[in-house]
Motif scaffolding. Sequence first.
Motif, PDB file in Angstrom:
ATOM      1  N   LEU A  58     -16.311   1.268  -6.995  1.00 14.44           N
ATOM      2  CA  LEU A  58     -15.874   2.647  -6.769  1.00 14.44           C
ATOM      3  C   LEU A  58     -16.866   3.339  -5.848  1.00 14.44           C
ATOM      4  N   THR A  62     -15.968   9.272  -4.583  1.00 18.81           N
ATOM      5  CA  THR A  62     -14.521   9.063  -4.671  1.00 18.81           C
ATOM      6  C   THR A  62     -14.093   9.168  -6.130  1.00 18.81           C
ATOM      7  N   TYR A  64     -12.057   8.529  -9.491  1.00 19.90           N
ATOM      8  CA  TYR A  64     -11.509   7.305 -10.092  1.00 19.90           C
ATOM      9  C   TYR A  64     -10.005   7.184  -9.841  1.00 19.90           C
ATOM     10  N   HIS A  67      -9.059   6.628  -6.234  1.00 13.94           N
ATOM     11  CA  HIS A  67      -9.321   5.258  -5.774  1.00 13.94           C
ATOM     12  C   HIS A  67      -8.189   4.323  -6.185  1.00 13.94           C
ATOM     13  N   THR A  71      -5.975   2.375  -3.361  1.00 19.62           N
ATOM     14  CA  THR A  71      -6.282   0.952  -3.171  1.00 19.62           C
ATOM     15  C   THR A  71      -5.571   0.018  -4.147  1.00 19.62           C
TER      16      THR A  71
END
Length: 266
Positions: A58, A62, A64, A67, A71
Amino acid sequence: MFSTIDWPRPWYDSVRAAAALLALDGDSVIAGFNAQATARGLRNHAGLPLSFVPQSALPDGTAYEEHIGATGCVPTRDNLHDFFNGLVWLSFPLIKRQLNALQAAQIALAGVGKSRGPARDGATIFDENAALLVVRDCAAGAALVQALRGHRWSYAFVEQRACFDADAQVWLFGHALMEKLVAPRKAITAHTRVVVAGEDFFGLDHDGRRAWLDARVARDLAAHGLSTADFTPLPVLGIPGWWPDQDQQFYDDATVFRPKRQAVAP
């Protein structure tokens, strides 16, 4: 780490099947989670393949949920909290995907900030501490829901005890809630979302009910969103059959089974 989990307990019914497919004798379960995620074809709301990665993946600064949305990668630590989170991803992937979509959309709209706002607060509470109370679409189911919302605990858990076999089921969802129940305490309370179901649900086997619930709740979240007002409290060890010695004295403990606060007149 896993030896502390008492798997036969009823509060692990919703994730026990997923846990049984993992090798729990190593230091990390990330590889096992990834194998199951790939086998099930799990994807995030953007259509990206879901995978579990070490927390160190991570990037600094950014969020959680941001992210995961960008991604498909779920940062995972080797602890019970993240272990149960992974099990919930495997057991209720559609709900988890929709919760992440709600979180990611709010972050994109307003940034992270000090205050999450009602939508993100609702999604966070759901993710961490939710239980799903499925009730049959009938008079008995409606009466049980009204009793629980009114904190009429003795009526719900003692007088209507049989309803929890015939007309109601509780499925735990929140991974923090599951972690707390590794060391069960009477005061542990879930934020509960009510789901009304017809005969189609109650006629399914266990896996079929879980899949039905996953699809139904995810669809409802996509259509209507979420806020903190959507929950009602439920002391989980009060659920009939979830703890021994559930006599009248057990439910008379007002420090746990609290009466509903009366609205103060203006």
